[in-house]
Enzyme design. Structure first.
Site, mmCIF file in Angstrom:
data_model
loop_
_atom_site.group_PDB
_atom_site.id
_atom_site.type_symbol
_atom_site.label_atom_id
_atom_site.label_comp_id
_atom_site.label_asym_id
_atom_site.label_seq_id
_atom_site.Cartn_x
_atom_site.Cartn_y
_atom_site.Cartn_z
ATOM 1 N N LYS A 199 0.831 -1.183 -0.526
ATOM 2 C CA LYS A 199 -0.109 0.170 0.128
ATOM 3 C C LYS A 199 0.850 1.205 0.209
ATOM 4 O O LYS A 199 1.637 1.663 0.606
ATOM 5 C CB LYS A 199 -0.687 0.296 1.310
ATOM 6 C CG LYS A 199 -1.705 1.248 1.159
ATOM 7 C CD LYS A 199 -2.055 1.604 2.425
ATOM 8 C CE LYS A 199 -1.751 2.318 2.652
ATOM 9 N NZ LYS A 199 -1.878 3.865 2.472
ATOM 10 N N GLU A 273 10.114 0.945 10.530
ATOM 11 C CA GLU A 273 11.025 1.929 10.081
ATOM 12 C C GLU A 273 10.505 2.666 10.311
ATOM 13 O O GLU A 273 10.406 2.936 9.747
ATOM 14 C CB GLU A 273 11.934 0.919 8.682
ATOM 15 C CG GLU A 273 13.412 2.221 8.706
ATOM 16 C CD GLU A 273 12.956 3.642 8.357
ATOM 17 O OE1 GLU A 273 13.156 4.346 9.038
ATOM 18 O OE2 GLU A 273 12.940 3.432 7.327
ATOM 19 N N CYS A 307 13.524 10.249 7.813
ATOM 20 C CA CYS A 307 13.132 10.003 9.149
ATOM 21 C C CYS A 307 14.302 10.213 9.001
ATOM 22 O O CYS A 307 14.540 10.573 10.568
ATOM 23 C CB CYS A 307 12.604 8.600 8.951
ATOM 24 S SG CYS A 307 13.105 7.626 7.898
ATOM 25 N N GLU A 404 9.800 14.722 16.156
ATOM 26 C CA GLU A 404 10.202 14.708 14.358
ATOM 27 C C GLU A 404 8.839 15.657 13.637
ATOM 28 O O GLU A 404 7.884 15.612 13.872
ATOM 29 C CB GLU A 404 10.036 13.439 14.583
ATOM 30 C CG GLU A 404 10.547 13.019 12.591
ATOM 31 C CD GLU A 404 10.173 11.837 12.319
ATOM 32 O OE1 GLU A 404 9.438 11.136 12.332
ATOM 33 O OE2 GLU A 404 11.038 11.261 11.508
#
Lengths: 492, 294
Positions: A199, A273, A307, A404
Site C-alpha cells: 500500500k 522503520e 526519517c 520529529e
C-alpha cells in the site's frame, strides 16, 4: 555561554542576486498521466470493490494529477488471496535463478524508464527533479539489481542451509521516497520467494502504479506484486489481514506502535522503520565548509521529509558562531521552488497536512523561546511551501528538539565536550541515525561507539546503498533493510 | 523444633532476590512457599513485587554502559567464569533441580551438566559473533562502510517455567554475553535453582546489575517489565502455553517498541543445541559510513 544567535550574518549576496538563473524545467511530456487509476491486483488494474476513489495532487501547484482507487478491506482481501495463490503455486516453486532474472529485468526497466519515473515522482511528491533523478530512481533500480543477485544464493546468506520464504508480505510505505521505499520493500521480499501486497502512501501513489505497469512489462507472474492504493484504513486492513505472514512498515512511530499492538499474539513477523530526531554533531576540528554542506544536506535534502534527517545540529561551542554564520550564508543560496526545475534545491512540502504540522511545531518553537531564522526567499503563490528554517537558542526540553518535525527545520544546540555531545545526541527515544564531523579518527570512532543509532555517518550524511543495512534503535523501530541483513526479514 | 537425637540441625538457606548485585528480600516483605514435584514444602522464596521489578530495571540500566563497553574477550571470560563456579556447585544444583522438577538424580545431574556446558558454549561467542553477523558493506561509492552488532540494552526475560536451570541458563546466557543487561523472572513454581545461580553469578566477576533475578508470581512482575519504558526488549519464553497473557504483554511492549521474542506453543527441549537466534534477537545493527579520499 555564547549564544549562536549573536553571530553576525554575512550579507554577501547569493547567486540568486548575482545573476538570475533562467528557468530550466524538466519536460512533463515524458509522463503519460491517466485521469484515473485502479488497483493492481493479480496482474490487472481493477476498480475498487466499493467504487471509491481519491485525488492525488501536485503539491507544488495543488493541481489534481489523477483519481486513484481507494482500496477497501475487501480489495485487500482479494489482493492477499491473489498474492497467496501466486506464492504457493508459482513464485515459491520457481528456482531462485529464475526469480533473479525477473528482478534483474525490473531493475533494467527502472533504469530505462528512469526519466519518466523521476518526473512523475517529482510531480506527485514535490521533491526536486535533481533528487528524484539522481537519488530516488537510480537507487531504486540499484536495490532491485542488488536483491536480484541474492535470489539464487540464499542458502549462503547465513540463515540456514535451506531458508524458506515467509509467504505473503503486507507492506505499507510512506510518501517521502515513494518509489525508493517500494524498492526497499518489494525487492528483498521477492528475492526471498515471498509475494507482496503493497500500500503506497495516499498522497504519492503514482510511481507505485507505474511500477505495476513495469511489472507487467517484465512479465512478472500475476499476483506476485499487488498494489492497493488508499489511506490509513486501507493500510490497517493490510496489516490486520489474517493471511498476511509478514508486515513491513515505514512511517511514523505512532502508527508503528499501533501496528505492533495489532500483530501482538499473531505469528506475523514485523519490521518497522519509524521516526527519528538525528543529531548531527560538529566538532571544533571539523572542516567547516564541508560540515556546513553536510548539515544542509542532512536537513534540507528532500525538504527534510527524511526519517533519518539531521534535524538537531549539535555544534561545539567554540566554533558555534562561525558555523552558524556560514550555515545561514549557505541557506541563503538554496533555491526553493518548482520541483521540476533542474536548479531547484528545495521543493514543495508534500501535503497541506504536513505543512500544517511543520508550521505548528515551528510556532511552538518560537513560543518556547527559540529564535527562528529563514533566508529571504519568495515562495510560489500556489502549492505547499515552507522556507528552510533554523532555530537557535534551543534547549533539550523544547519540543522542536524532541519531536520529529519532518520538514526543513533545523534546531541548533551547543556542547562543550565530546561526552556532552554524546549525552545530548542520545537524549531521545528515537535512535535511527546520527552524524559526526571531525578530522580526528580516534574521536570519530569513540563517538560512533557511544551513539545509540542504527546508522552513523561520519564526515558525510544521508548516504544510502542497497548493500548497507539501515534501521533504528529504540522507538525508531526494529529490523534492518538493505544488505544481507535485509534478507532476514523475509526468510525463516 | 527440637533437634534430632543424633547429628546436627541443618542450617537452611533463605532464598532471596538478586538485584544490583545484592540479595534483598522483596520490598513488599512477601514470600511464598515452594514445593517439590510431589507437593512437599521445600522453602520460602521471596515474592517479588512490581516495585522490585522496577528496582531491578533501574539496576540493569545502571549496569548497561559498563557491561556493554567491556571488551568482548572480557565478557567471554566472565561468562566462562560463571561456568567454572557453576561446575563447583553441581551437587547443590542437582539436588534443587531433582526436587523441583521431579527428576531422578541422574537426570538432574545431566541437566546441570548441560547448563554448565551451555554457558561455556555461549562464552565463546562473545568475541566471534561480530564477525559472523557484521562486516563491511561494498557500497557503490567512495565510502568505507561497515556494520557491527550492538546490544539492544535492558532485556526482560521471562524464564521457562519447566526447566528451572538448563532452561534459565539457555535464555539468560545469550542475552548477557553480547553486552545486554537482564532482568529475569524465574520459574514461578521452581525458583530455587535460579536463586542459587544468582549466588554463582555474584561470585564470578559478573558486575552487579548485569543480571537481576526476581522470584514470585509473573502476574506481578511480568506486566511491569513488559510495559516499563526503560526496558528495550522482552523475552516471553516463560509464557509458553499461555497465548492470552503473551498477547497482552506484547501489546504492552508496543508502547516503546520493545523487541519481543514471542513464546513457543510449548516449552522447547532445552537439551538440543541452540542457534544464534537468541543472541541476534537482542542485538541492533549499527552501520557506519566514512568517506574515502586523500
Amino acid at each position: 555561554m555564547t549564544q549562536p544567535e549573536d553571530a553576525p550574518v554575512p550579507t554577501r549576496p547569493g547567486p540568486a542576486e548575482v545573476f538570475a538563473y533562467a528557468p530550466a524545467p524538466e519536460s512533463r511530456a515524458v509522463v503519460d498521466l491517466r485521469s484515473s487509476y485502479g488497483l493492481f491486483v493479480d496482474g490487472r488494474f481493477v476498480d475498487a470493490v466499493g467504487g471509491g476513489s481519491f485525488k492525488t495532487v501536485n503539491p507544488a501547484t495543488e493541481e489534481v494529477l489523477a483519481e486513484v482507487a481507494e482500496g477497501t478491506a475487501e480489495d485487500v482481501d482479494l489482493a492477499v488471496a491473489a498474492a497467496r495463490r501466486a506464492q504457493t503455486r508459482v513464485w515459491s516453486r520457481m528456482p531462485g535463478r529464475e526469480r533473479a532474472k525477473y528482478l534483474f529485468r525490473i531493475a533494467r526497466i527502472l533504469q530505462e524508464r528512469s526519466r519518466e519515473l523521476a518526473v512523475l515522482e517529482s510531480l506527485d511528491n514535490g521533491k526536486p527533479i535533481r533528487e528524484s533523478r539522481d537519488v530516488d530512481v537510480p537507487l531504486a533500480a540499484q536495490w532491485f539489481f542488488y536483491y536480484a543477485g541474492w535470489a539464487d544464493k540464499l542458502e549462503h546468506a547465513g540463515f540456514g542451509a535451506a531458508p524458506q520464504p515467509l509467504g505473503v508480505a503486507g507492506q505499507v510505505i510512506p510518501w517521502n521516497f515513494p518509489l525508493l521505499m517500494l524498492s526497499w520493500k518489494v525487492a528483498p521480499a521477492l528475492a526471498c520467494g515471498n509475494t507482496v501486497v503493497l500500500k503506497p502512501a495516499e498522497t504519492t501513489p503514482l510511481t507505485a502504479l507505474l511500477f505495476a505497469e513495469i511489472c507487467r512489462q517484465a512479465d512478472l507472474p500475476p499476483g506476485v506484486v499487488n498494489i492497493v492504493t488508499g489511506a490509513g484504513e486501507t493500510g490497517r486492513a493490510v496489516v490486520a489481514h489474517p493471511d498476511v505472514d509478514k508486515v513491513a512498515f515505514t512511517g511514523s512511530t505512532e502508527v508503528g506502535r499501533q501496528i505492533a499492538r495489532t500483530v501482538a499474539g499473531t505469528r506475523k513477523r514485523v519490521t518497522l522503520e519509524l521516526g527519528g530526531k538525528a543529531a548531527n554533531i560538529v566538532f571544533d576540528d571539523a572542516p567547516v565548509d564541508q560540515a556546513v554542506e553536510g548539515v544542509v544536506n542532512g536537513i534540507f535534502f528532500n525538504q527534510g521529509h527524511v526519517c533519518c534527517a539531521g534535524s538537531r545540529l549539535l555544534v561545539q561551542e567554540s566554533v558555534a558562531e562561525d558555523v552558524l554564520a556560514r550555515l545561514k550564508r549557505r541557506m541563503g543560496t538554496l533555491r526553493v521552488g518548482d520541483p521540476l526545475d533542474k536548479n531547484t534545491d528545495v521543493g514543495a512540502i508534500n501535503s497541506a497536512t504536513q505543512l500544517a504540522r511543520i508550521r505548528e511545531l515551528s510556532e511552538v518553537g518560537e513560543a518556547e523561546g527559540a529564535e527562528r531564522w529563514s533566508p529571504s526567499c519568495t515562495l510560489p503563490a500556489h502549492g505547499y511551501w515552507f522556507p528552510p528554517t533554523v532555530f537557535t537558542g534551543v534547549s533539550q526540553a523544547h519540543r522542536i528538539a524532541r519531536e520529529e518535525i519532518f520538514g526543513p527545520v533545523l534546531s541548533v544546540l551547543t556542547f562543550r565536550t565530546p561526552a556532552e555531545a554524546v549525552e545530548k545526541a542520545n537524549n531521545t527515544p528515537y535512535g535511527l541515525s546520527a552524524g559526526i564531523w571531525s578530522d580526528k579518527g580516534s574521536r570519530i570512532l569513540w563517538v560512533v561507539d557511544r551513539l545509540r543509532a542504527g546508522v552513523v555517518w561520519a564526515n558525510t550524511f544521508n548516504q544510502f546503498d542497497p548493500t548497507s543495512p539501515f534501521g533504528g534503535y529504540q522507538e525508531s523501530g526494529y529490523g534492518r533493510e538493505g544488505g544481507r541483513h535485509g534478507l532476514e526479514a523475509y526468510l525463516r | 523444633m527440637t533437634p534430632p537425637e543424633t547429628g546436627r540441625l541443618d542450617v537452611r538457606k533463605t532464598y532471596k532476590l538478586y538485584v544490583g548485585g545484592a540479595f534483598p528480600r522483596s520490598e513488599s516483605g512477601r514470600s511464598y512457599p515452594v514445593h517439590d514435584a510431589k507437593g512437599r514444602f521445600l522453602a520460602n522464596a521471596a515474592h517479588a513485587s512490581r516495585k522490585d521489578a522496577r528496582d531491578a530495571v533501574q539496576a540493569a540500566r545502571k549496569a548497561f554502559p559498563g557491561w556493554s563497553t567491556r571488551t568482548p574477550y572480557n565478557r567471554g571470560q566472565v561468562v566462562y567464569r560463571v561456568a567454572e563456579v557453576l561446575e563447583g556447585r553441581r551437587a547443590q544444583l542437582a539436588e534443587e533441580v531433582q526436587h523441583g522438577e521431579g527428576l531422578s538424580r541422574r537426570q538432574a545431574e545431566t541437566a546441570v551438566d548441560a547448563a554448565v556446558d551451555r554457558l561455556v558454549w555461549y562464552a565463546g561467542w562473545a568475541d566471534k559473533l561480530a564477525q559472523v553477523v557484521g562486516g563491511t558493506n561494498p557500497v557503490a561509492g567512495p565510502y568505507f562502510t561497515f556494520s557491527v552488532p550492538e546490544p539492544t540494552g535492558v532485556v526482560a526475560v521471562l524464564a521457562p517455567q519447566g526447566s528451572s536451570l538448563l532452561g534459565l541458563v539457555s535464555v539468560l546466557a545469550p542475552v548477557v554475553v553480547t553486552g545486554n543487561t537482564a532482568v529475569v523472572a524465574a520459574s514461578a513454581d521452581r525458583p530455587l535453582p535460579a536463586v542459587t545461580l544468582a549466588e554463582v553469578l555474584a561470585t564470578s566477576d559478573v558486575p552487579g546489575g548485569v543480571v537481576n533475578l526476581l522470584t514470585g508470581s509473573l502476574a506481578d512482575t511480568a506486566p511491569t517489565l513488559a510495559s516499563h519504558m526503560d526496558v528495550n526488549a522482552v523475552d516471553l519464553t516463560g509464557l509458553a502455553g499461555d497465548p492470552e497473557e503473551a498477547t497482552r504483554l506484547e501489546q504492552l511492549a508496543a508502547e516503546n517498541l520493545k523487541r519481543v521474542l514471542r513464546p513457543p506453543d510449548a516449552e522447547p527441549d532445552w537439551t538440543t543445541g541452540p542457534g544464534l537466534d537468541r543472541m541476534t534477537r537482542f542485538l541492533e545493527t549499527k552501520t557506519v559510513w566514512h568517506p574515502v579520499g586523500v
